[in-house]
Design a protein around this motif. Structure first.
Motif, PDB file in Angstrom:
ATOM      1  N   HIS A  12       7.506 -32.789   3.754  1.00 37.12           N
ATOM      2  CA  HIS A  12       8.354 -31.691   4.054  1.00 37.12           C
ATOM      3  C   HIS A  12       8.966 -31.790   2.605  1.00 37.12           C
ATOM      4  O   HIS A  12       9.257 -32.427   1.614  1.00 37.12           O
ATOM      5  CB  HIS A  12       9.383 -31.794   4.966  1.00 37.12           C
ATOM      6  CG  HIS A  12      10.407 -32.712   4.828  1.00 37.12           C
ATOM      7  ND1 HIS A  12      10.208 -34.164   5.103  1.00 37.12           N
ATOM      8  CD2 HIS A  12      11.508 -32.793   4.574  1.00 37.12           C
ATOM      9  CE1 HIS A  12      11.360 -34.582   4.845  1.00 37.12           C
ATOM     10  NE2 HIS A  12      12.354 -33.708   4.326  1.00 37.12           N
ATOM     11  N   GLY A  13       9.385 -30.351   2.198  1.00 39.84           N
ATOM     12  CA  GLY A  13      10.019 -29.976   1.197  1.00 39.84           C
ATOM     13  C   GLY A  13      10.572 -28.587   1.179  1.00 39.84           C
ATOM     14  O   GLY A  13      10.749 -27.928   2.161  1.00 39.84           O
ATOM     15  N   ARG A  61       2.023 -25.318   5.810  1.00 39.58           N
ATOM     16  CA  ARG A  61       1.945 -24.767   7.182  1.00 39.58           C
ATOM     17  C   ARG A  61       3.086 -23.809   7.141  1.00 39.58           C
ATOM     18  O   ARG A  61       4.173 -24.202   7.336  1.00 39.58           O
ATOM     19  CB  ARG A  61       2.052 -25.673   8.291  1.00 39.58           C
ATOM     20  CG  ARG A  61       2.075 -25.353   9.717  1.00 39.58           C
ATOM     21  CD  ARG A  61       2.441 -26.143  10.844  1.00 39.58           C
ATOM     22  NE  ARG A  61       3.587 -26.691  10.593  1.00 39.58           N
ATOM     23  CZ  ARG A  61       4.220 -27.659  11.352  1.00 39.58           C
ATOM     24  NH1 ARG A  61       3.361 -28.378  12.403  1.00 39.58           N
ATOM     25  NH2 ARG A  61       5.321 -28.315  11.249  1.00 39.58           N
ATOM     26  N   VAL A  62       2.591 -22.249   7.223  1.00 35.68           N
ATOM     27  CA  VAL A  62       3.782 -21.275   7.388  1.00 35.68           C
ATOM     28  C   VAL A  62       3.691 -20.804   8.471  1.00 35.68           C
ATOM     29  O   VAL A  62       2.850 -20.402   9.224  1.00 35.68           O
ATOM     30  CB  VAL A  62       3.486 -20.332   6.231  1.00 35.68           C
ATOM     31  CG1 VAL A  62       4.297 -19.248   6.226  1.00 35.68           C
ATOM     32  CG2 VAL A  62       3.349 -20.898   4.963  1.00 35.68           C
ATOM     33  N   SER A  63       4.942 -20.563   9.296  1.00 33.76           N
ATOM     34  CA  SER A  63       5.149 -20.158  10.702  1.00 33.76           C
ATOM     35  C   SER A  63       5.785 -18.734  10.522  1.00 33.76           C
ATOM     36  O   SER A  63       6.425 -18.297   9.583  1.00 33.76           O
ATOM     37  CB  SER A  63       6.191 -20.863  11.509  1.00 33.76           C
ATOM     38  OG  SER A  63       7.352 -20.736  11.099  1.00 33.76           O
ATOM     39  N   TYR A  64       5.389 -17.797  11.573  1.00 35.76           N
ATOM     40  CA  TYR A  64       5.638 -16.477  11.436  1.00 35.76           C
ATOM     41  C   TYR A  64       6.197 -16.303  13.031  1.00 35.76           C
ATOM     42  O   TYR A  64       5.530 -16.602  13.874  1.00 35.76           O
ATOM     43  CB  TYR A  64       4.481 -15.500  11.076  1.00 35.76           C
ATOM     44  CG  TYR A  64       4.282 -15.618   9.777  1.00 35.76           C
ATOM     45  CD1 TYR A  64       5.113 -15.135   8.713  1.00 35.76           C
ATOM     46  CD2 TYR A  64       2.747 -16.099   9.553  1.00 35.76           C
ATOM     47  CE1 TYR A  64       4.317 -15.380   7.510  1.00 35.76           C
ATOM     48  CE2 TYR A  64       2.302 -16.355   8.359  1.00 35.76           C
ATOM     49  CZ  TYR A  64       2.946 -15.815   7.184  1.00 35.76           C
ATOM     50  OH  TYR A  64       2.541 -16.110   6.083  1.00 35.76           O
ATOM     51  N   HIS A  65       7.307 -15.422  13.170  1.00 35.75           N
ATOM     52  CA  HIS A  65       7.697 -14.835  14.442  1.00 35.75           C
ATOM     53  C   HIS A  65       7.975 -13.424  14.130  1.00 35.75           C
ATOM     54  O   HIS A  65       7.438 -12.526  13.442  1.00 35.75           O
ATOM     55  CB  HIS A  65       8.655 -15.683  15.148  1.00 35.75           C
ATOM     56  CG  HIS A  65       9.651 -16.054  14.486  1.00 35.75           C
ATOM     57  ND1 HIS A  65      10.895 -15.576  14.207  1.00 35.75           N
ATOM     58  CD2 HIS A  65       9.786 -17.320  13.482  1.00 35.75           C
ATOM     59  CE1 HIS A  65      11.621 -16.063  13.433  1.00 35.75           C
ATOM     60  NE2 HIS A  65      10.893 -17.237  12.957  1.00 35.75           N
ATOM     61  N   ASP A  66       9.207 -12.988  14.394  1.00 36.01           N
ATOM     62  CA  ASP A  66       9.458 -11.578  14.270  1.00 36.01           C
ATOM     63  C   ASP A  66      10.053 -11.320  12.730  1.00 36.01           C
ATOM     64  O   ASP A  66       9.800 -10.335  12.473  1.00 36.01           O
ATOM     65  CB  ASP A  66      10.694 -11.202  15.309  1.00 36.01           C
ATOM     66  CG  ASP A  66      10.445 -11.130  16.375  1.00 36.01           C
ATOM     67  OD1 ASP A  66       9.175 -10.878  16.891  1.00 36.01           O
ATOM     68  OD2 ASP A  66      11.336 -11.297  17.479  1.00 36.01           O
ATOM     69  N   PRO A 123       5.477 -32.592  14.000  1.00 36.55           N
ATOM     70  CA  PRO A 123       6.112 -31.547  14.805  1.00 36.55           C
ATOM     71  C   PRO A 123       6.819 -30.486  14.343  1.00 36.55           C
ATOM     72  O   PRO A 123       7.746 -30.574  13.550  1.00 36.55           O
ATOM     73  CB  PRO A 123       6.711 -32.278  15.874  1.00 36.55           C
ATOM     74  CG  PRO A 123       6.469 -33.766  15.778  1.00 36.55           C
ATOM     75  CD  PRO A 123       6.162 -33.997  14.330  1.00 36.55           C
ATOM     76  N   PHE A 124       6.574 -29.187  14.491  1.00 40.80           N
ATOM     77  CA  PHE A 124       6.974 -27.984  14.267  1.00 40.80           C
ATOM     78  C   PHE A 124       8.429 -27.941  15.181  1.00 40.80           C
ATOM     79  O   PHE A 124       8.444 -28.107  15.990  1.00 40.80           O
ATOM     80  CB  PHE A 124       6.293 -26.879  14.450  1.00 40.80           C
ATOM     81  CG  PHE A 124       6.868 -25.580  14.009  1.00 40.80           C
ATOM     82  CD1 PHE A 124       7.052 -25.220  12.664  1.00 40.80           C
ATOM     83  CD2 PHE A 124       7.653 -24.519  14.883  1.00 40.80           C
ATOM     84  CE1 PHE A 124       7.782 -24.075  12.199  1.00 40.80           C
ATOM     85  CE2 PHE A 124       8.130 -23.412  14.587  1.00 40.80           C
ATOM     86  CZ  PHE A 124       8.133 -23.040  13.334  1.00 40.80           C
ATOM     87  N   HIS A 125       9.718 -27.433  14.150  1.00 43.37           N
ATOM     88  CA  HIS A 125      10.991 -27.216  14.740  1.00 43.37           C
ATOM     89  C   HIS A 125      11.092 -25.796  15.035  1.00 43.37           C
ATOM     90  O   HIS A 125      11.058 -25.102  14.264  1.00 43.37           O
ATOM     91  CB  HIS A 125      12.134 -27.861  13.749  1.00 43.37           C
ATOM     92  CG  HIS A 125      12.038 -29.204  13.485  1.00 43.37           C
ATOM     93  ND1 HIS A 125      13.069 -29.850  13.202  1.00 43.37           N
ATOM     94  CD2 HIS A 125      10.993 -30.307  13.244  1.00 43.37           C
ATOM     95  CE1 HIS A 125      12.618 -31.091  13.060  1.00 43.37           C
ATOM     96  NE2 HIS A 125      11.535 -31.294  13.018  1.00 43.37           N
ATOM     97  N   THR A 172      -6.157 -31.143  14.387  1.00 42.13           N
ATOM     98  CA  THR A 172      -6.314 -31.462  12.878  1.00 42.13           C
ATOM     99  C   THR A 172      -4.833 -31.213  12.507  1.00 42.13           C
ATOM    100  O   THR A 172      -4.182 -31.988  11.571  1.00 42.13           O
ATOM    101  CB  THR A 172      -7.128 -30.758  12.038  1.00 42.13           C
ATOM    102  OG1 THR A 172      -8.482 -31.244  12.563  1.00 42.13           O
ATOM    103  CG2 THR A 172      -7.302 -31.108  10.673  1.00 42.13           C
ATOM    104  N   LEU A 173      -4.343 -30.060  12.684  1.00 44.67           N
ATOM    105  CA  LEU A 173      -2.854 -29.526  12.372  1.00 44.67           C
ATOM    106  C   LEU A 173      -1.844 -30.428  12.853  1.00 44.67           C
ATOM    107  O   LEU A 173      -1.075 -30.985  11.871  1.00 44.67           O
ATOM    108  CB  LEU A 173      -2.630 -28.040  13.094  1.00 44.67           C
ATOM    109  CG  LEU A 173      -3.276 -26.705  12.247  1.00 44.67           C
ATOM    110  CD1 LEU A 173      -2.787 -25.812  13.018  1.00 44.67           C
ATOM    111  CD2 LEU A 173      -2.845 -26.975  10.636  1.00 44.67           C
ATOM    112  N   ASN A 174      -2.128 -30.945  14.252  1.00 45.84           N
ATOM    113  CA  ASN A 174      -1.076 -32.079  14.799  1.00 45.84           C
ATOM    114  C   ASN A 174      -1.139 -33.342  13.675  1.00 45.84           C
ATOM    115  O   ASN A 174      -0.199 -33.900  13.665  1.00 45.84           O
ATOM    116  CB  ASN A 174      -1.095 -32.232  15.915  1.00 45.84           C
ATOM    117  CG  ASN A 174      -0.745 -30.889  16.900  1.00 45.84           C
ATOM    118  OD1 ASN A 174       0.258 -30.365  16.471  1.00 45.84           O
ATOM    119  ND2 ASN A 174      -1.427 -30.880  17.953  1.00 45.84           N
ATOM    120  N   GLU A 175      -2.339 -33.595  13.246  1.00 49.68           N
ATOM    121  CA  GLU A 175      -2.565 -34.899  12.496  1.00 49.68           C
ATOM    122  C   GLU A 175      -2.038 -34.561  11.224  1.00 49.68           C
ATOM    123  O   GLU A 175      -1.303 -35.758  10.655  1.00 49.68           O
ATOM    124  CB  GLU A 175      -4.142 -35.141  12.561  1.00 49.68           C
ATOM    125  CG  GLU A 175      -4.439 -36.597  11.650  1.00 49.68           C
ATOM    126  CD  GLU A 175      -5.999 -36.675  11.581  1.00 49.68           C
ATOM    127  OE1 GLU A 175      -6.264 -36.843  10.473  1.00 49.68           O
ATOM    128  OE2 GLU A 175      -6.530 -36.324  12.573  1.00 49.68           O
TER     129      GLU A 175
END
Length: 142
Positions: free
Chosen positions: A26-27, A54-59, A112-114, A105-108
């Motif tokens: 992480h960074g 890994r970029v997350s999106y929601h609203d 874990p995503f927060h 693969t993403l989980n490897e």
């Protein structure tokens, strides 16, 4: 700096840079839109050939907007304590990855995503590749 406490730092050699990138996950990614900056903590995967985020999106569409307007991004991973610290800065173009990666693969690759106040089904992920045009590291000297 006559009365300020300080420690000496030195540049990292290539093997130390590789070690830090391989063992970290992480960074902080810094992006820009003209004169406006945006930084966000993200998880990464480094396999010596590429640096993936890994970029997350929601609203929130802020990340997407800044990713579209940034020519050169900067990612910083770091560690620190009173007896030692280090940082690695990676700079280069950032683009959406076209790799088709399954969830296993993403989980490897990533920790874990927060989740923050959102339902897991409302969160989307995309992979971005940060071209490692410039990589520099520093660490404290014993």
């Amino acid at each position: 700096m006559e009365h300020a406490d300080y420690v000496y730092t030195t540049g990292m050699d290539e093997s130390d840079l590789e070690k830090r990138l391989r063992t970290g996950d992480h960074g902080v990614l810094a992006l820009a839109d003209g004169n406006d900056a945006y930084a966000v903590p993200l998880s990464y995967h480094y396999d010596e050939d590429q640096f993936l985020l890994r970029v997350s999106y929601h609203d929130d569409t802020t990340k997407r907007r800044y990713l579209e307007t940034t020519d050169t991004a900067t990612f910083v991973c770091y560690g620190g304590a009173t007896d030692g610290s280090w940082s690695v800065h990676i700079r280069g173009p950032i683009t959406r990855s076209e790799r088709d990666v399954d969830e296993a693969t993403l989980n490897e690759w990533f920790p874990p995503f927060h989740l923050f106040d959102e339902a897991v089904e409302d969160v989307e992920f995309e992979l971005y590749e940060l071209e490692m045009a410039s990589v520099a590291g520093r660490e404290t000297v014993d």
